[in-house]
Enzyme design. Structure first.
Site, mmCIF file in Angstrom:
data_model
loop_
_atom_site.group_PDB
_atom_site.id
_atom_site.type_symbol
_atom_site.label_atom_id
_atom_site.label_comp_id
_atom_site.label_asym_id
_atom_site.label_seq_id
_atom_site.Cartn_x
_atom_site.Cartn_y
_atom_site.Cartn_z
ATOM 1 N N ASN A 156 0.860 -1.177 0.000
ATOM 2 C CA ASN A 156 0.000 0.000 0.000
ATOM 3 C C ASN A 156 0.901 1.233 0.000
ATOM 4 O O ASN A 156 1.398 1.670 1.034
ATOM 5 C CB ASN A 156 -0.901 -0.011 1.235
ATOM 6 N N GLU A 157 1.112 1.757 -1.187
ATOM 7 C CA GLU A 157 2.062 2.838 -1.373
ATOM 8 C C GLU A 157 1.478 4.181 -0.923
ATOM 9 O O GLU A 157 0.274 4.300 -0.691
ATOM 10 C CB GLU A 157 2.464 2.913 -2.848
ATOM 11 N N PRO A 158 2.340 5.206 -0.766
ATOM 12 C CA PRO A 158 1.838 6.531 -0.414
ATOM 13 C C PRO A 158 0.685 6.946 -1.326
ATOM 14 O O PRO A 158 0.763 6.785 -2.553
ATOM 15 C CB PRO A 158 3.063 7.430 -0.623
ATOM 16 N N SER A 160 -2.364 5.629 -0.736
ATOM 17 C CA SER A 160 -3.389 4.605 -0.510
ATOM 18 C C SER A 160 -4.393 5.093 0.530
ATOM 19 O O SER A 160 -4.017 5.689 1.544
ATOM 20 C CB SER A 160 -2.746 3.295 -0.034
ATOM 21 N N THR A 175 10.038 2.170 -3.657
ATOM 22 C CA THR A 175 9.897 0.732 -3.424
ATOM 23 C C THR A 175 10.661 -0.062 -4.469
ATOM 24 O O THR A 175 11.356 -1.041 -4.152
ATOM 25 C CB THR A 175 8.411 0.339 -3.447
#
Length: 632
Positions: A156-158, A160, A175
């Site tokens: 869940n990347e920035p 999300s 990432t």
């Protein structure tokens, strides 16, 4: 262990990652046993990456030594790269089997890992079913999390949302860069992954987030002490009813409880704490130390320090002198001088110095100016390259080298069947190598030769005789993969034997625990264990150990015990020494998120260290290399 109370998430800090991992594993084991007694399954959400490896190792030990059964355990992994074959080197299916499942008695049908082989049109339905399977088993009893340097949990990347569900996610650049070491280069890292969403993570009955190392310290501070924001998905955990963050000291180093503990509780105002507080105050206010006032101390929570130790004037002078006494142009000690206030001893005038370099370029990158000073000032300097560094050589560089040898032998009709076969086979393999393929022994040997030659070239440039250059090629490193073996007896013995042979007055070792590859920490562990084994030897009474940092970070100003200044000419000479490592220039394989070359990072770090001293009111230098003494 120390319990912290200032953070917005309950946080526990342990002395080492091993201690912290054991504590987390014991909590998981207790849950499994409790569920067994209740006749229920223990439903676990599991993570991958470097952080949980020691947790899984301890669970395996509990299974083998203490009879912990996994028959009632059902697991759901957080994520998987997409696309990804389950038997690929980077697959999380392979990871979980190698680091846990194949070593315990969990039934195959009981573990679930997102499928990276699905066609695009099937992913949405698959993700919905993945969550339904968790719900059918009563939801997650325990969710283990790591954290990315950009704050992601799972993938869940920035950006999300807190209510995001299990889905296909485009990976953030940070990432992908962090994963590049596993894939052999950024271009080979998948751009997407299937990840459990934030919402199902937050629905777990219990959540534990773990993090080790200095490179996680900054994001841990944001997640634990900062506001809840989409740009740091881990901050969503602040709203969970039963969550803990478990850290080692390095990962906790940026928390207020570590950076400014006097703001939280009473502290013991010893010399180290006073130096930390006053330097912090001066830098916060942008004032030289000698210009701090009583009002400055009182306004910034240091009234207790004033009450115990008098006026700002006296404190300022003490701290200024302490900082001044760390600066020396004589890292091996100044001959025939009063060394009362110097970092190093004047005697013996000529010292035997042993520099341990984890990779074949850490010596020149991290302490090249000091390295050169020690040689120029007449000390007997030895360098020990602990690993071959072969995985950091690009395939095309190795192919160029192999082709050169083959062409050279053909041109001059040099016949050495064994050597000829090694280089021809290596060249053939490199031309057809697949992205997920492990290097052959021959290729690793060639890559190691490249780095060995570069290290020798640097030593010649600095002025080290070849008999003082030692290539240990520690076995723990020689896997051909980013993932290394644990340190073994042969590793310890190689380091121990060398120290015993040289009998140094000074040992320099890499204390850079921010190294994202982990090799520096392992190499430091080997040096420390060797020194412990040798501490009863007579020569050890005169052996001082200095720790340097690498291209990733620098010691905090209050920690520095020896600062070696460099002139502009010395900075340039260090740069030329770094240039000898040609395979590490122009886009190296594993350089982290910082796209600058190592010489640029080193110069910037050395310049900023000098600037800190200048801001605190001390002499202005072009650059400085910093060291902390380890007293064993």
């Amino acid at each position: 262990m120390q319990q912290l109370s200032y953070e917005r998430i309950p946080t526990s800090v342990y002395g080492t990652a091993d201690e912290a991992s054991a504590a987390v594993a014991n909590e998981i084991a207790a849950l499994i046993r409790q569920k067994q007694q209740e006749g229920k399954p223990a439903v676990l959400g599991l993570a991958t990456g470097s952080s949980p490896k020691k947790v899984y190792a301890e669970l395996i030990r509990l299974h083998r030594k203490e009879g912990l059964s996994f028959q009632n355990v059902i697991t759901f992994n957080l994520d998987e790269y997409y696309p990804m074959q389950p038997d690929a080197l980077q697959s999380y299916v392979r990871f979980m089997k190698e680091f846990l499942f194949d070593h315990v008695d969990i039934p195959v049908q009981n573990y679930h890992i997102p499928d990276g082989t699905l066609s695009m049109e099937k992913i949405r339905e698959y993700c919905m079913d993945y969550e339904k399977q968790m719900e059918l088993h009563g939801g997650l009893d325990f969710q283990l999390l790591g954290i990315g340097r950009n704050g992601h949990i799972g993938f869940n990347e920035p950006g999300s949302h807190e209510n995001s569900r299990t889905r296909l996610m485009t990976l953030d650049q940070t990432t992908r860069v962090d994963a590049a070491m596993d894939f052999g280069g950024l271009s080979k890292v998948p751009r997407r992954a299937i990840t459990m969403g934030v919402l199902p993570i937050l629905q777990a009955k219990r959540v534990v987030l773990i993090a080790w190392g200095e490179h996680k310290a900054g994001i841990i501070k944001q997640a634990v002490e900062g506001p809840v924001v989409e740009s740091v998905p881990a901050s969503y955990l602040q709203g969970h009813h039963n969550v803990s963050v478990v850290l080692d000291e390095s990962a906790a180093s940026e928390l207020t409880s570590r950076k400014a503990p006097w703001l939280i509780d009473d502290v013991v105002w010893d010399r180290a704490m006073i130096k930390k507080a006053v330097a912090n105050l001066a830098l916060t206010l942008g004032k030289p130390v000698l210009k701090l006032t009583n009002k400055d101390y009182n306004d910034y929570g240091l009234s207790d320090l004033l009450a115990q130790h008098g006026q700002a004037y006296d404190l300022n002078i003490d701290v200024f002198n302490w900082l001044q006494h760390t600066i020396t142009g004589w890292p091996g000690g100044k001959p025939n001088a009063d060394d009362t206030n110097r970092p190093e001893r004047a005697d013996p005038v000529k010292k035997r110095c042993l520099i341990f370099s984890p990779h074949p370029d850490d010596d020149i990158i991290s302490m090249g100016g000091t390295f050169q000073r020690l040689v120029d000032q007449g000390h007997e300097v030895h360098v020990a390259y602990q690993t071959s560094g072969n995985i950091a050589v690009a395939d095309d560089e190795a192919l160029r080298f192999a082709d050169f040898v083959v062409d050279f032998n053909d041109r001059f009709n040099i016949t050495s069947p064994q050597a000829d076969k090694i280089f021809r086979d290596a060249a053939r393999f490199l031309r057809t190598k697949k992205d997920s393929e492990k290097d052959t022994d021959a290729v690793r040997y060639i890559k190691g030769l490249i780095r060995k030659g570069e290290a020798k070239n640097t030593c010649r440039f600095v002025g080290i005789p070849m008999e003082n250059v030692h290539f240990l090629t520690m076995p723990f490193y020689e896997t051909g993969l980013v993932q290394k073996k644990p340190l073994g007896e042969e590793d310890y013995q190689l380091v121990t034997d060398l120290i015993d042979k040289v009998k140094p007055h000074q040992v320099y070792a890499a204390g850079d625990l921010a190294d994202p590859h982990g090799t520096h920490k392992v190499c430091l562990d080997a040096v420390m264990e060797a020194l412990r084994r040798l501490k009863a030897k007579d020569f050890m009474k005169d052996c001082w150990v200095w720790l340097y940092k690498g291209a990733w970070a620098e010691w905090d100003i209050d920690q520095i015990e020896m600062a070696v200044p460099m002139s502009p000419d010395q900075v340039m000479k260090k740069r030329l020494g770094i240039f000898k490592h040609q395979s590490q220039k122009d886009g190296v394989v594993f350089q982290g998120t910082d796209e600058r070359e190592f010489w640029q990072r080193a110069e910037d770090r050395n310049r900023k260290t000098a600037e800190l001293y200048n801001k605190l009111g001390l002499a202005e230098y072009a650059a400085m290399e910093a060291f902390v003494r380890w007293k064993f």
